[in-house]
Design a protein around this motif. Structure first.
Motif, short mmCIF file in Angstrom:
data_model
loop_
_atom_site.label_atom_id
_atom_site.label_comp_id
_atom_site.label_asym_id
_atom_site.label_seq_id
_atom_site.Cartn_x
_atom_site.Cartn_y
_atom_site.Cartn_z
N SER A 272 88.60 83.16 117.00
CA SER A 272 89.85 83.93 116.98
C SER A 272 90.70 83.57 118.17
CB SER A 272 89.56 85.43 117.00
OG SER A 272 88.83 85.84 115.86
N ARG B 257 94.72 84.89 119.99
CA ARG B 257 95.95 85.66 119.90
C ARG B 257 97.06 84.95 120.66
NH1 ARG B 257 97.57 91.78 121.84
NH2 ARG B 257 97.66 90.77 123.90
N TYR C 117 103.31 89.10 118.69
CA TYR C 117 101.96 88.55 118.73
C TYR C 117 101.59 87.96 117.38
CZ TYR C 117 101.84 91.75 122.71
OH TYR C 117 102.13 92.43 123.86
N GLN D 4 97.83 87.40 115.83
CA GLN D 4 96.37 87.44 115.90
C GLN D 4 95.82 86.54 114.82
OE1 GLN D 4 94.25 89.07 118.11
NE2 GLN D 4 92.63 87.92 117.04
N ASN E 83 92.42 85.02 113.11
CA ASN E 83 90.97 85.12 112.95
C ASN E 83 90.46 84.11 111.94
OD1 ASN E 83 91.00 87.41 114.67
ND2 ASN E 83 91.35 88.79 112.93
#
Length: 124
Positions: free
Chosen positions: A17, A19, A80, A82, A84
């Motif tokens: 992951s 960010r 942002y 994110q 994953n």
């Protein structure tokens, strides 16, 4: 005028992951639609995700749906991404964009402001 600066890109293993952040200057950022795009070598710029000024409406590219999440904090003038379950095909330079748009768009040329990009590289 709005200036955008992306950060957070790095080398990461597949399945991991990451960010990304997009820090904006300018008081109008909180009223702008924000988008994330990416561009891999030899390929066209690809829509990743977008978010309206109030965060209520989002849109995602088919290749990242269910894995990536876009968000923003208008108090911090920051957006942002994110990411994953990263895959090798996610390797690209990721760009943040902002625009005074009445609705979300996946078309890069409709965004008014762009950051310089941040490199995300996946290792298998």
């Amino acid at each position: 005028q709005v200036q955008l600066v992306e950060s957070g890109g790095r080398l990461v293993q597949a399945g991991g992951s990451l960010r990304l952040s997009c820090a904006a200057s300018g008081r109008t950022f909180s009223t702008y639609t924000v988008g994330w795009f990416r561009q891999a070598p030899g390929k066209e710029r690809e829509f990743v995700a977008a978010l309206t000024w109030n965060g209520r409406i989002t849109s995602y590219g088919d290749s990242v749906k269910g894995r990536f999440t876009i968000s923003r904090d208008n108090a911090k003038n920051t957006a942002y991404l994110q990411m994953n379950s990263l895959k090798p095909e996610d390797t690209a330079v990721y760009y943040c964009a902002a625009g005074a748009l009445s609705r979300i768009t996946t078309i890069p040329r409709l965004y008014d402001y762009w950051g310089q990009g941040t490199q995300v590289t996946l290792s298998s």
